[in-house]
Design an enzyme around this catalytic site. Structure first.
Site, PDB file in Angstrom:
ATOM      1  N   THR A  78      40.177  69.409  -8.869  1.00 32.21           N
ATOM      2  CA  THR A  78      41.254  68.451  -8.644  1.00 32.21           C
ATOM      3  C   THR A  78      42.302  68.658  -9.726  1.00 32.21           C
ATOM      4  O   THR A  78      41.975  68.901 -10.884  1.00 32.21           O
ATOM      5  CB  THR A  78      40.744  67.005  -8.720  1.00 32.21           C
ATOM      6  OG1 THR A  78      40.251  66.776 -10.043  1.00 32.21           O
ATOM      7  CG2 THR A  78      39.646  66.752  -7.740  1.00 32.21           C
TER       8      THR A  78
ATOM      9  N   GLU B 287      38.038  65.161  -3.314  1.00 29.60           N
ATOM     10  CA  GLU B 287      36.635  64.740  -3.373  1.00 29.60           C
ATOM     11  C   GLU B 287      36.072  64.390  -1.994  1.00 29.60           C
ATOM     12  O   GLU B 287      34.875  64.191  -1.840  1.00 29.60           O
ATOM     13  CB  GLU B 287      36.486  63.520  -4.289  1.00 29.60           C
ATOM     14  CG  GLU B 287      36.672  63.807  -5.774  1.00 29.60           C
ATOM     15  CD  GLU B 287      38.126  63.738  -6.221  1.00 29.60           C
ATOM     16  OE1 GLU B 287      39.028  63.803  -5.360  1.00 29.60           O
ATOM     17  OE2 GLU B 287      38.367  63.634  -7.447  1.00 29.60           O
TER      18      GLU B 287
ATOM     19  N   LYS C 132      50.808  44.945 -12.185  1.00 33.27           N
ATOM     20  CA  LYS C 132      50.083  43.683 -12.362  1.00 33.27           C
ATOM     21  C   LYS C 132      51.036  42.674 -12.994  1.00 33.27           C
ATOM     22  O   LYS C 132      51.200  42.636 -14.212  1.00 33.27           O
ATOM     23  CB  LYS C 132      48.843  43.889 -13.230  1.00 33.27           C
ATOM     24  CG  LYS C 132      47.723  44.661 -12.524  1.00 33.27           C
ATOM     25  CD  LYS C 132      47.383  45.949 -13.241  1.00 33.27           C
ATOM     26  CE  LYS C 132      46.422  46.817 -12.425  1.00 33.27           C
ATOM     27  NZ  LYS C 132      46.497  48.235 -12.811  1.00 33.27           N
TER      28      LYS C 132
ATOM     29  N   TRP D 122      49.309  41.363  -7.731  1.00 37.51           N
ATOM     30  CA  TRP D 122      49.516  42.801  -7.660  1.00 37.51           C
ATOM     31  C   TRP D 122      50.764  43.096  -6.826  1.00 37.51           C
ATOM     32  O   TRP D 122      50.896  42.624  -5.699  1.00 37.51           O
ATOM     33  CB  TRP D 122      48.284  43.486  -7.029  1.00 37.51           C
ATOM     34  CG  TRP D 122      47.134  43.630  -7.977  1.00 37.51           C
ATOM     35  CD1 TRP D 122      47.043  43.129  -9.237  1.00 37.51           C
ATOM     36  CD2 TRP D 122      45.908  44.332  -7.734  1.00 37.51           C
ATOM     37  NE1 TRP D 122      45.835  43.466  -9.809  1.00 37.51           N
ATOM     38  CE2 TRP D 122      45.115  44.209  -8.900  1.00 37.51           C
ATOM     39  CE3 TRP D 122      45.389  45.057  -6.652  1.00 37.51           C
ATOM     40  CZ2 TRP D 122      43.840  44.777  -9.006  1.00 37.51           C
ATOM     41  CZ3 TRP D 122      44.127  45.622  -6.750  1.00 37.51           C
ATOM     42  CH2 TRP D 122      43.355  45.481  -7.940  1.00 37.51           C
TER      43      TRP D 122
END
Lengths: 550, 550
Positions: free
Chosen positions: B187, B332, B444, B449
């Site tokens: 990755t 992944e 935040k 959020w």
């Protein structure tokens, strides 16, 4: 080097949980004859399946590895058993209700079913057998039917709905080795005892993924599938597992498998895809001719279980705009072997040639052709041999031999572990299979093989012929020669000479049958295939009125 | 009870053999810029792959478990390496040619590549690194390029074509445990060392089957796929494996990834389906506006790797009749997580809502959302949490920790073995995922959020805005507040007030950014994603000219 991927097993449990969660709004609609069809969402079916697992475990004491039989039509409760029983680590044994009573008794005893879930409408079939079913402790009855026929039976009788009602909607699913058995299905062999195939969680999962592919049946949340093929016959060709996996809604025909109700339920519930043997489609076609119904929702129907007359495929396409897709499989293949989706870029005529074949194998079905003496036959589209296959959803043995061990009869499995299909045919360079016959039905005439199926297909394309079956009969000079048995359409008075002239334009002269007989109908096996053994016996017994042409 | 099914492993070998045999006529077409594209049939590619395996084994001494690197564009020779290396039991390490030199050196040494197959055009990239690549004994050069840059290097240099020429077209394939590594992909993490994912034969095979499904990318012999997404990036999203499995032809763009050549190759070779990140499609759209080309062969394009602006999807559909399908994944996850095929029976407006989501998970990707304190978040379509996933093609660890063992960083894997995706979003009751942000990019603000991505999408839908990136910046009162950085289209003089007014019609008042800055372009990572880390650093360093609105 080992990979870093998660070691997550492929299980029926995953199909159950995923379908109930991610496709909660999809529906299972079960036809009830008259009145409203029964409708449940996948979410409801999932919860009921979990309740069934809890009931089987807590109330009936079903443990991992034990066998639960189902003697049921295609309906929602049967699907619940499909999902619940393997997920709890037990094995679902789907019972073929068309087996003769003695064979049904034999398979229940052979698999040692502890429980049988049965539709009320099938109690008249089950009740007389119960005294001989040694392992059965519990009978669970789903749906209406006269339960008094069970009075006095040794097993404990439960009502399906009462049994599951109020049970928890969670279950401590066991971690299952994906190679363990999930479902048992016995082949309805016409000789010898039935042979059990124990599908694994892995094989069911992989097979379902294949059914979901474009080269399979293309299942998805946009479809509603009508599995006419019974759920006791090779998992309804995987259609219900894959529907639950992808969110395709399901129309269950229950016991209403006659052409009239089938046409009614298609018109009313509007499925988009269906699967059945040719005889079902032949009946539906005649029904629609006689009494038109709106079947325009159907996009594709998959046909398998026996070779399909091309005339039938064309009739559905031309008269109803329904694409008939030919597929080939066997109980031992879960059952999917090959599907006849043609490649791109063909003329209409070329496309038909591909579509009339048995089709292309997926990557998971490795194939080869062998000659009678065990040599590999070239894959050139013309050389003919017996088809042998290998892959992760193909049986490598049968369930429960003499010592309870799997057994591998020599005529079914090669020493290197491939399945001998008993089908004879050719495979083209681009991978398309054309079966010409069953190994046992092929006519061995003077060192050449004559395909009985090819002769039948040509005969059935004649406008005066309703059905035709061709079998090998002994011949002094040639070893074997074809006998053509023919069912004429009502009112036809066509003669054998005319039929043979029709054939002579289509096959080589030396393949033309000399022996002909009229019959009232072609005898069929319990799954609707031509039962040529019966015709051969009638011939041997002198029951047929045979005309010998010069 | 164990099943009676054959124990046949799921391997890349099966993909190679099946594709070459059953789909021998399908084509791999590699674009060459000017001149004729290179065309090979799957049959030829299969034979060349087998020759490559023989060459690697006999000439270079590659043994099972050893690592072969590829530093290559998407082309036929790269596909041959994809098929040959895992099938012989070795591991293909696809090298991300966009990694910084130091990281590229690090990953080659970390994986201990013994061989590197490299495109001639990439030799200027490889040559300076070679002295630092300790394990590399052989360099195999495929395609044109100045090879003199390799003069004096320690490794033995081979020409790809000379190496494979005349080698046998049979190979004694080893029987491979399906859980063994087949391919390595690191990755391109923006923090810390790259992390290796070792895909197994099993995970590649299962993932390819999923790509072939209707709920995946619907690959089949009727398609030709154009993988614009690099083959060094999560196996080109599985497109080339699944194409070889089903007989979909492949158009390889090689190094011609600019909008102009892409439009040319689509017009000339006529692929039906493609896959790439949004920035590629954005560029192609502008190219087609400027210089129209016939792209009517394209039926569907899959878009992933970053959230896709809905305006882009609509533009392709309305101006070119190409259906843009949104998908979500990660290295992944092999990489397929979810695909946004909407369910049946929706209005056009409802359908768009589903299509703009990240889509539905297949059965093999189990999912859950967790809150910052590790509690499960309800799947109700509004509650937001971090997405965690589990399944047979999902990484459960990274390759090669301190002692060579797989390692499981706590911020990436839960104690019960699920992958923490780092993506934040909501999942509806019917299973559709909407990602609102990366866990690290979410703003935040006073206990709430704010999604940076949502603000960006709205801004980029404004006709004057070319690109926009929103990042969290520290705020005394609220903890964090959004900073909007905007790239205006040429000639636009629109002011921040007007842009904020545009936003205020689309999001809640408390989400509106106070801080605004013009930038020349949004910085991108090596795979084309917005690199917000860079913007946050520029802000912290005082490099941006920030306007604070009242």
């Amino acid at each position: 080097m080992f990979s870093t991927m998660q070691d997550v097993p492929l299980t029926v449990t995953r199909i159950l949980v995923h379908g109930a969660l991610a496709h909660g709004k999809a529906q299972v609609v079960t036809w009830t004859g008259d009145g409203e069809p029964q409708r449940r969402t996948f979410h409801e079916v999932g919860l009921r399946s979990i309740q069934l697992a809890n009931a089987l475990h807590d109330e009936l004491g079903v443990e991992e590895g034990q066998v639960v039989g189902s003697l049921m039509w295609n309906n929602c409760e049967h699907l619940e058993a499909y999902l619940a029983v393997p997920s709890m680590g037990a094995v679902l044994h789907t019972l073929n209700l068309r087996l003769p009573a003695a064979q049904l008794t034999w398979v229940v005893n052979h698999a040692a079913d502890r429980v049988i879930i049965v539709n009320g409408s099938l109690l008249p079939l089950l009740a007389p057998l119960l005294p001989g079913l040694k392992s059965v402790e519990h009978v669970v009855v789903a749906g209406p039917g006269d339960r008094s026929v069970l009075d006095g039976c040794r097993a404990t009788v439960h009502d399906y709905e009462e049994l599951i009602e109020g049970r928890p909607v969670r279950y401590p699913w066991p971690v299952i080795d994906e190679r363990r058995a999930a479902a048992l299905c016995y082949t309805s062999g016409t000789t010898g005892d039935p042979k059990g195939v124990a599908y694994s969680h892995r094989s069911i999962y992989l097979h379902s993924m294949q059914i979901n592919s474009v080269e399979g049946f293309g299942m998805s949340g946009k479809e509603m599938v009508l599995p006419v093929v019974p759920m006791f016959h090779a998992n309804a060709w995987g259609t219900t597992h894959s529907a639950f996996m992808t969110g395709a809604s399901i129309l269950m025909p229950d016991r209403f498998l006659q052409p009239g109700p089938l046409a009614d339920m298609i018109e009313t519930v509007r499925p988009t895809v269906s699967a059945a043997v040719p005889t079902i489609w032949q009946g539906l076609l005649a029904e629609l001719d006689a009494r038109p119904r709106d079947v325009s929702s159907l996009r594709e129907v998959y046909i398998g279980g026996a070779a399909c007359p091309p005339s039938l495929m064309k009739a559905f396409e031309e008269r109803h705009g329904i694409r008939v897709v030919h597929a080939w499989g066997m109980t031992e293949l879960s059952p999917l072997g090959s599907v006849a989706h043609p490649p791109a870029g063909l003329t209409a005529e070329e496309e038909w040639r591909y579509r009339e074949s048995q089709g292309l194998f997926p990557a998971s079905v490795e194939y080869r052709l062998t000659s009678a003496d065990g040599e590999l036959v070239p894959l050139d589209g013309t050389s003919v041999g017996e088809l042998e296959v290998r892959g992760p959803w193909i049986a490598g043995a049968y369930f429960g031999g003499a010592e309870g061990e799997p057994f591998r009869p020599e005529d079914k499995f090669t020493p290197d572990g491939w399945l001998k299909t008993g089908d004879v045919g050719a495979i083209t360079e681009d991978g398309f299979l054309t079966l010409t016959d069953r190994a046992k039905d092929v006519i061995k005439s003077g060192g050449e093989w004559i395909s009985s199926v090819e002769l039948e297909n040509h005969l059935m394309a004649h406008p005066d012929v309703a059905e035709a079956a061709v079998v090998a009969v002994p011949d002094e000079k040639w070893g074997e020669r074809p006998l053509a048995t023919v069912v004429l359409k009502d009112g036809s008075g066509i003669g054998y000479e005319a039929l043979r002239a029709f054939l002579s334009e289509r096959v080589a002269h030396w393949q033309l049958p000399e022996r002909w007989a009229l019959i009232e109908e072609v005898p069929k096996t319990s799954v609707g295939k031509f039962d040529k053994k019966v015709i051969r016996r009638r011939y041997a017994d002198g029951e047929l009125e045979v005309t010998q042409l010069a």
